[in-house]
Design a protein around this motif. Structure first.
Motif, PDB file in Angstrom:
ATOM      1  N   GLY A 160       0.811  -1.215   0.000  1.00  0.00           N
ATOM      2  CA  GLY A 160       0.000   0.000   0.000  1.00  0.00           C
ATOM      3  C   GLY A 160       0.843   1.263   0.000  1.00  0.00           C
ATOM      4  N   PHE A 161       1.885   1.284   0.825  1.00  0.00           N
ATOM      5  CA  PHE A 161       2.734   2.467   0.900  1.00  0.00           C
ATOM      6  C   PHE A 161       3.643   2.584  -0.323  1.00  0.00           C
ATOM      7  CE2 PHE A 161       1.371   2.179   5.274  1.00  0.00           C
ATOM      8  CZ  PHE A 161       1.194   3.509   5.613  1.00  0.00           C
ATOM      9  N   ASP A 209       3.383   3.704  12.636  1.00  0.00           N
ATOM     10  CA  ASP A 209       4.018   2.436  12.992  1.00  0.00           C
ATOM     11  C   ASP A 209       3.355   1.296  12.235  1.00  0.00           C
ATOM     12  OD1 ASP A 209       5.807   3.604  14.801  1.00  0.00           O
ATOM     13  OD2 ASP A 209       4.310   3.591  16.397  1.00  0.00           O
ATOM     14  N   LEU A 210       4.177   0.491  11.562  1.00  0.00           N
ATOM     15  CA  LEU A 210       3.683  -0.634  10.771  1.00  0.00           C
ATOM     16  C   LEU A 210       4.206  -1.940  11.344  1.00  0.00           C
ATOM     17  CD1 LEU A 210       4.426   0.720   7.176  1.00  0.00           C
ATOM     18  CD2 LEU A 210       2.266   0.872   8.421  1.00  0.00           C
ATOM     19  N   GLN A 252       8.090  -4.218  14.208  1.00  0.00           N
ATOM     20  CA  GLN A 252       7.452  -2.909  14.055  1.00  0.00           C
ATOM     21  C   GLN A 252       8.410  -1.950  13.362  1.00  0.00           C
ATOM     22  OE1 GLN A 252       6.243  -0.251  17.483  1.00  0.00           O
ATOM     23  NE2 GLN A 252       4.222  -0.993  16.858  1.00  0.00           N
ATOM     24  N   GLN A 253       7.895  -1.282  12.343  1.00  0.00           N
ATOM     25  CA  GLN A 253       8.694  -0.329  11.578  1.00  0.00           C
ATOM     26  C   GLN A 253       8.007   1.028  11.611  1.00  0.00           C
ATOM     27  OE1 GLN A 253       9.102  -1.300   7.448  1.00  0.00           O
ATOM     28  NE2 GLN A 253      10.486   0.391   6.997  1.00  0.00           N
ATOM     29  N   ARG A 254       8.761   2.049  11.934  1.00  0.00           N
ATOM     30  CA  ARG A 254       8.222   3.412  11.973  1.00  0.00           C
ATOM     31  C   ARG A 254       8.563   4.121  10.672  1.00  0.00           C
ATOM     32  NH1 ARG A 254       8.098   7.277  17.116  1.00  0.00           N
ATOM     33  NH2 ARG A 254       6.400   5.794  17.430  1.00  0.00           N
ATOM     34  N   ASP A 280     -10.466   1.273   7.136  1.00  0.00           N
ATOM     35  CA  ASP A 280      -9.536   0.243   6.695  1.00  0.00           C
ATOM     36  C   ASP A 280      -8.258   0.874   6.134  1.00  0.00           C
ATOM     37  OD1 ASP A 280      -9.142  -2.724   5.820  1.00  0.00           O
ATOM     38  OD2 ASP A 280      -8.734  -1.557   4.005  1.00  0.00           O
ATOM     39  N   PRO A 281      -7.074   0.306   6.454  1.00  0.00           N
ATOM     40  CA  PRO A 281      -5.814   0.886   5.961  1.00  0.00           C
ATOM     41  C   PRO A 281      -5.760   1.036   4.445  1.00  0.00           C
ATOM     42  CG  PRO A 281      -5.363  -0.731   7.674  1.00  0.00           C
ATOM     43  CD  PRO A 281      -6.826  -0.812   7.383  1.00  0.00           C
TER      44      PRO A 281
END
Length: 319
Positions: free
Chosen positions: A85-86, A139-140, A150-152, A178-179
């Motif tokens: 998505g990103f 945060d992902l 976890q990744q910021r 929803d993301p």
């Protein structure tokens, strides 16, 4: 007597003619491509073949871009190993900036990976600086060989223009959404957000607007959000009329030596008043409007206070 070894000329020349025709067609094709490239260097055009016209800029955006007289630099923090998505948001941002640059080559950009340094302290310093500049982290949960980690990330941009810079957060976050929908909403808002940053940076002389006080209007704290949003484009003040004739207007001398009454404010905002206006205050507001002033009334259609309902058998309403 006819020789038996004689072969018709057309049979000998057939393969040669085919090769010659193929060579001519190849040369013509190369010549056409060359001519198109030469013409294209003088005549620039872009075609948007998407059904939703996602690469077609609005006329207002094109006008804004053409009026930009200096370099607008977008430092985009969407480079790195992201979820799908990103990655789509990053690609769409790059494509939109390319569209901007097609209109005006003063538009420049750079994609930056906040994780580019291998030193943990350096990365932390970068993260702290980005937050201080106004970018909001996200945060992902990322799946790695070791499991979930976890990744910021900082899905945003620092936009610079003539020594000024502002943060631009790209992710349109909404509670309970929803993301995937958030990413799509963010992509849809790219043109507005990227062009709006230019408007903010290029506005030098902000017109003044004022919140009116003195009639039970909402307080500065209660109007804090709208005041901050308006402050990007206006100088926001809070004033009380209190029957003062010059509360909303000024008298200034014109070039012809004549004094004229002009409005101090581009607009005034009257937010949820709960008491009556004096006749003098109403007259002052009326004269302000007569001289071209704008008034934004923020009025509840129903005024219902729990205290008044408990102590009285009726309340007020506007129909």
């Amino acid at each position: 007597m006819k020789s038996e070894n004689t072969v018709p000329v057309n049979k000998l020349s057939g393969p040669f003619n085919n090769r010659r025709n193929s060579l001519i067609q190849l040369l013509l094709g190369l010549l056409i491509v060359l001519l198109l490239n030469v013409i294209g260097s003088y005549i620039f055009t872009r075609l948007d073949l998407t059904s939703e016209k996602r690469f077609t800029l609005s006329p207002s955006t094109k006008k804004l871009l053409r009026e930009t007289d200096d370099i607008i630099f977008y430092r985009v923090y969407l480079e790195g190993d992201f979820p799908a998505g990103f990655k789509m948001l990053s690609r769409s941002t790059r494509e939109m900036l390319d569209e901007f640059r097609a209109v005006n080559d003063n538009i420049q950009y750079e994609f930056v990976d906040p994780y580019s340094s291998t030193d943990a302290k350096t990365r932390k310093d970068v993260f702290d600086r980005l937050q201080q500049q106004g970018l909001q982290p996200t945060d992902l949960n990322v799946r790695t060989r070791k499991g979930q980690e976890q990744q910021r990330i900082f899905p945003g941009i620092i936009v610079s223009y003539k020594g000024r810079e502002i943060p631009l957060n790209l992710l349109e976050e909404q509670m309970g959404v929803d993301p995937g929908v958030m990413i799509n909403n963010s992509i849809q808002a790219l043109e507005y957000n990227l062009s709006n940053a230019i408007r903010k940076l290029s506005t030098s002389n902000k017109p003044k607007i004022a919140f009116i006080e003195g009639h039970g209007e909402l307080s500065a704290m209660e109007t804090g959000d709208i005041s901050r949003a308006l402050s990007d484009y206006y100088a926001v003040e809070r004033i009380k009329i209190q029957g003062k004739i010059n509360a909303l207007t000024d008298r200034k001398e014109g070039e012809d030596g004549q004094y004229r009454t002009i409005n101090k404010y581009k607009a005034i905002i009257i937010a949820k008043p709960d008491s009556i206006f004096s006749e003098k205050d109403k007259f002052i507001i009326d004269q302000y409007i007569m001289k071209g002033g704008k008034v934004l009334w923020l009025v509840d259609p129903v005024s219902a206070s729990m205290d008044s309902i408990q102590t009285n058998d009726h309340t007020l309403g506007i129909t």
